[in-house]
Enzyme design. Sequence first.
Site, PDB file in Angstrom:
ATOM      1  N   GLY A 185       0.638  -1.392   0.026  1.00 58.45           N
ATOM      2  CA  GLY A 185      -0.058  -0.130  -0.056  1.00 58.45           C
ATOM      3  C   GLY A 185       1.215   1.345  -0.200  1.00 58.45           C
ATOM      4  N   ASP A 186       1.478   1.711   0.828  1.00 61.85           N
ATOM      5  CA  ASP A 186       2.794   2.153   0.600  1.00 61.85           C
ATOM      6  C   ASP A 186       3.063   2.397  -1.257  1.00 61.85           C
ATOM      7  OD1 ASP A 186       4.767   3.796   1.700  1.00 61.85           O
ATOM      8  OD2 ASP A 186       6.380   2.521   0.691  1.00 61.85           O
ATOM      9  N   ALA A 187       3.593   1.638  -1.510  1.00 59.65           N
ATOM     10  CA  ALA A 187       4.042   2.008  -3.203  1.00 59.65           C
ATOM     11  C   ALA A 187       2.669   2.576  -3.913  1.00 59.65           C
ATOM     12  CB  ALA A 187       4.449   0.893  -3.557  1.00 59.65           C
TER      13      ALA A 187
END
Length: 134
Positions: free
Chosen positions: A25-27
């Site tokens: 999700g960070d990416a």
Amino acid sequence: MDYFHLSEDKQALLDMSSLGLAYLGDAVYEVMVRSWLCLRGKLTPGRLHRAALDYVAAPRQARLLEKLLPSLTEEEVRVYKRGRNSNPHAHPRGATRQEYQIATGLETLFGWLYLQGETQRLNQLFDRMMEGEE
């Protein structure tokens, strides 16, 4: 496999590590931020990088998440809380532990939606977060 149009089973994703979902999700969130920044104007690569760093930092993510909470479904809130309540062993110096946990919850939600192929929902949530941002 088409990694841009996924549709994984919700139950299988709930069995996945919340920190694994947050990692992805960070990416996803960073790609969305970078796209948003590029589409907003002609910034130099250095200014784009600095602006992106500001938006992907935990304190900013925590503030932006506040815009989303009222519009999340019950299921999305559960996924967010699962990520927020996970136990990362450290947090960055520029963020409080609470900010980092909120950001982790947001990233968990974005990873969960991405793996289901819920790109329309991701766009809705991202647009809401970015309302009023420069």
